[in-house]
Write an enzyme that holds these catalytic residues in place. Structure first.
Site, PDB file in Angstrom:
ATOM      1  N   TYR A  31       7.383  -3.936  -7.590  1.00 52.97           N
ATOM      2  CA  TYR A  31       8.493  -3.510  -8.536  1.00 52.97           C
ATOM      3  C   TYR A  31       7.790  -2.197  -9.542  1.00 52.97           C
ATOM      4  O   TYR A  31       6.541  -2.257  -9.345  1.00 52.97           O
ATOM      5  CB  TYR A  31       8.961  -4.622  -9.038  1.00 52.97           C
ATOM      6  CG  TYR A  31       8.099  -5.181 -10.308  1.00 52.97           C
ATOM      7  CD1 TYR A  31       7.009  -5.864  -9.877  1.00 52.97           C
ATOM      8  CD2 TYR A  31       8.336  -5.001 -11.893  1.00 52.97           C
ATOM      9  CE1 TYR A  31       6.144  -6.341 -10.853  1.00 52.97           C
ATOM     10  CE2 TYR A  31       7.679  -5.520 -12.524  1.00 52.97           C
ATOM     11  CZ  TYR A  31       6.541  -6.230 -12.339  1.00 52.97           C
ATOM     12  OH  TYR A  31       5.724  -6.981 -13.199  1.00 52.97           O
ATOM     13  N   ARG A  98      12.618 -16.603   8.222  1.00 53.87           N
ATOM     14  CA  ARG A  98      11.387 -16.868   7.858  1.00 53.87           C
ATOM     15  C   ARG A  98      10.165 -16.918   8.942  1.00 53.87           C
ATOM     16  O   ARG A  98      10.166 -17.783   9.817  1.00 53.87           O
ATOM     17  CB  ARG A  98      11.728 -18.282   7.167  1.00 53.87           C
ATOM     18  CG  ARG A  98      10.461 -18.560   6.067  1.00 53.87           C
ATOM     19  CD  ARG A  98      10.514 -19.801   5.470  1.00 53.87           C
ATOM     20  NE  ARG A  98       9.385 -19.896   4.561  1.00 53.87           N
ATOM     21  CZ  ARG A  98       8.154 -20.119   4.988  1.00 53.87           C
ATOM     22  NH1 ARG A  98       7.833 -20.388   6.168  1.00 53.87           N
ATOM     23  NH2 ARG A  98       7.191 -20.213   3.829  1.00 53.87           N
ATOM     24  N   HIS A 100       5.859 -15.666   8.464  1.00 51.84           N
ATOM     25  CA  HIS A 100       4.997 -14.815   7.626  1.00 51.84           C
ATOM     26  C   HIS A 100       4.586 -13.528   8.312  1.00 51.84           C
ATOM     27  O   HIS A 100       4.610 -12.374   7.380  1.00 51.84           O
ATOM     28  CB  HIS A 100       3.560 -15.370   7.688  1.00 51.84           C
ATOM     29  CG  HIS A 100       3.629 -16.661   6.734  1.00 51.84           C
ATOM     30  ND1 HIS A 100       4.364 -17.690   6.651  1.00 51.84           N
ATOM     31  CD2 HIS A 100       2.551 -16.879   5.534  1.00 51.84           C
ATOM     32  CE1 HIS A 100       3.711 -18.544   5.685  1.00 51.84           C
ATOM     33  NE2 HIS A 100       2.879 -18.357   5.165  1.00 51.84           N
ATOM     34  N   LYS A 145       1.543  -3.828  -7.901  1.00 55.14           N
ATOM     35  CA  LYS A 145       2.787  -4.234  -8.873  1.00 55.14           C
ATOM     36  C   LYS A 145       3.505  -5.114  -8.070  1.00 55.14           C
ATOM     37  O   LYS A 145       4.743  -4.771  -7.567  1.00 55.14           O
ATOM     38  CB  LYS A 145       3.326  -3.133  -9.722  1.00 55.14           C
ATOM     39  CG  LYS A 145       3.965  -3.606 -11.077  1.00 55.14           C
ATOM     40  CD  LYS A 145       4.434  -2.491 -11.846  1.00 55.14           C
ATOM     41  CE  LYS A 145       5.303  -2.803 -12.979  1.00 55.14           C
ATOM     42  NZ  LYS A 145       4.658  -3.618 -14.153  1.00 55.14           N
ATOM     43  N   GLU A 177      -7.068  -7.849 -17.969  1.00 57.69           N
ATOM     44  CA  GLU A 177      -5.905  -7.050 -18.999  1.00 57.69           C
ATOM     45  C   GLU A 177      -5.338  -8.373 -19.617  1.00 57.69           C
ATOM     46  O   GLU A 177      -5.676  -9.419 -19.274  1.00 57.69           O
ATOM     47  CB  GLU A 177      -5.110  -6.361 -17.888  1.00 57.69           C
ATOM     48  CG  GLU A 177      -4.589  -7.264 -16.583  1.00 57.69           C
ATOM     49  CD  GLU A 177      -3.984  -6.339 -15.552  1.00 57.69           C
ATOM     50  OE1 GLU A 177      -3.148  -5.548 -15.905  1.00 57.69           O
ATOM     51  OE2 GLU A 177      -3.834  -6.988 -14.498  1.00 57.69           O
ATOM     52  N   LEU A 201      -3.890  -3.779 -13.262  1.00 60.93           N
ATOM     53  CA  LEU A 201      -2.975  -2.747 -12.939  1.00 60.93           C
ATOM     54  C   LEU A 201      -3.048  -1.622 -13.875  1.00 60.93           C
ATOM     55  O   LEU A 201      -3.004  -1.955 -15.165  1.00 60.93           O
ATOM     56  CB  LEU A 201      -1.374  -3.367 -13.111  1.00 60.93           C
ATOM     57  CG  LEU A 201      -0.240  -2.578 -12.866  1.00 60.93           C
ATOM     58  CD1 LEU A 201      -0.049  -2.379 -11.370  1.00 60.93           C
ATOM     59  CD2 LEU A 201       1.126  -2.936 -13.787  1.00 60.93           C
TER      60      LEU A 201
END
Ligand code: PLP
Length: 282
Positions: A31, A98, A100, A145, A177, A201
């Site tokens: 995102y 479903r 992996h 992210k 961070e 990040l």
């Protein structure tokens, strides 16, 4: 119409995805969150470039070209009746049985929404916030992210539980961070922050702060910062697109420096606000 889902503009309430979406089932997606001032996205190219990096990191092909993203984003911004917006973008590996293993021939889910931007008020900035420290127990690919934010959520909650704003993370005795921010340290007039790596990040705000420091002759060092240096700081800041530059005035219950937002935090916030205004005018 404050949302966009797979090619359609619609209201957030009408935006629906399959329960088998891999974002929902596995947290398999990435995102971005970009601030929008006066209907102008701030540093959009940088956010889209970080999105590309995150997509590359999870081996998901970017569903759109930069121009396609820009067109859709500008359309969504224009549809809102508020000027300052928080623009959220999410891409997942799509809906599939479903398993992996990456699904074959499945379209990614592209979702965006806009909501009024809530930044820190002048009063909040003047007061500063408190923070706690915690061991950074996240994975080793924090430069992606990822929407799978469970570790960040649990870490941030440690701060919320004691009515603080952020958790400052330390890995192997060094600063990484915040749970949802980057951290800067000031000592003897020198601004310091850790170098970009897969352990954090690299914030768009982080880059702007460093650019402003360079442009205005503020001494700064980008280097590993030990826990001892964090605890001996004259000033400590958290930075992010929504918090901007926010002084941390208390860490683990102990005042940072003089216990009030320091002079460099105030100066940098002023430079940041001026920079935003300039960008909005161009
Ligand atoms: C873990 C983490 N680090 C840093 C940041 C700051 O990034 P930006 O300045 O681009 O908002 C964020 C923002 O949400 C974050 O979640």
């Amino acid at each position: 119409m404050n949302a966009y889902l797979n090619g359609q503009f619609l209201s957030l309430a009408d935006a629906k995805i399959s329960v088998l979406d891999r974002g929902f089932v596995f947290g398999d997606g990435v995102y971005e969150l970009a601030p929008v001032y006066s209907k102008k996205p701030f540093r959009l190219d940088e956010h889209l470039s970080r999105l590309q990096g995150s997509l590359d990191g999870i081996r998901l092909a970017n569903p759109h070209t930069i121009d396609e993203w820009r067109e859709r984003i500008l359309q969504l911004i224009a549809l809102q009746d508020f000027a300052d917006q928080s623009l959220y973008i999410q891409v997942t590996r799509g809906a599939a049985p479903r398993d992996h293993a990456f699904p074959k021939n499945v379209a990614p889910t592209v979702f965006m929404f806009s909501q009024p931007l809530v930044t820190s008020t002048r009063e909040q900035k003047a007061a500063g916030v408190c923070a706690v420290t915690a061991v950074d127990n996240r994975w080793l690919r924090c430069n992606i992210k990822a929407i799978s934010l469970l570790a960040n959520i649990l870490l941030r909650q440690q701060a919320i539980d004691v009515e603080c704003a952020e958790t400052v993370m330390l890995r192997d005795g060094f600063l990484t961070e915040g749970a949802a921010s980057n951290i800067f340290v000031v000592k003897d007039g020198v601004l310091m922050t850790p170098p970009p790596s897969s352990l954090m990040l690299t914030g768009v705000t982080y880059d702007v702060v460093l650019e402003l420091a360079a442009a205005h002759g503020i001494p700064h060092e980008i280097r590993p910062i030990s826990e001892a240096e964090v605890r001996a700081a004259d000033e400590l800041w958290m930075t992010s697109s929504t918090k901007e530059i926010m002084a941390i005035v208390k860490l683990d219950g102990t005042p940072v420096g003089t216990g009030v937002p320091g002079p460099l935090a105030q100066r940098m916030d002023g430079l940041y606000q001026t920079f935003k205004q300039q960008v909005m005018r161009t």
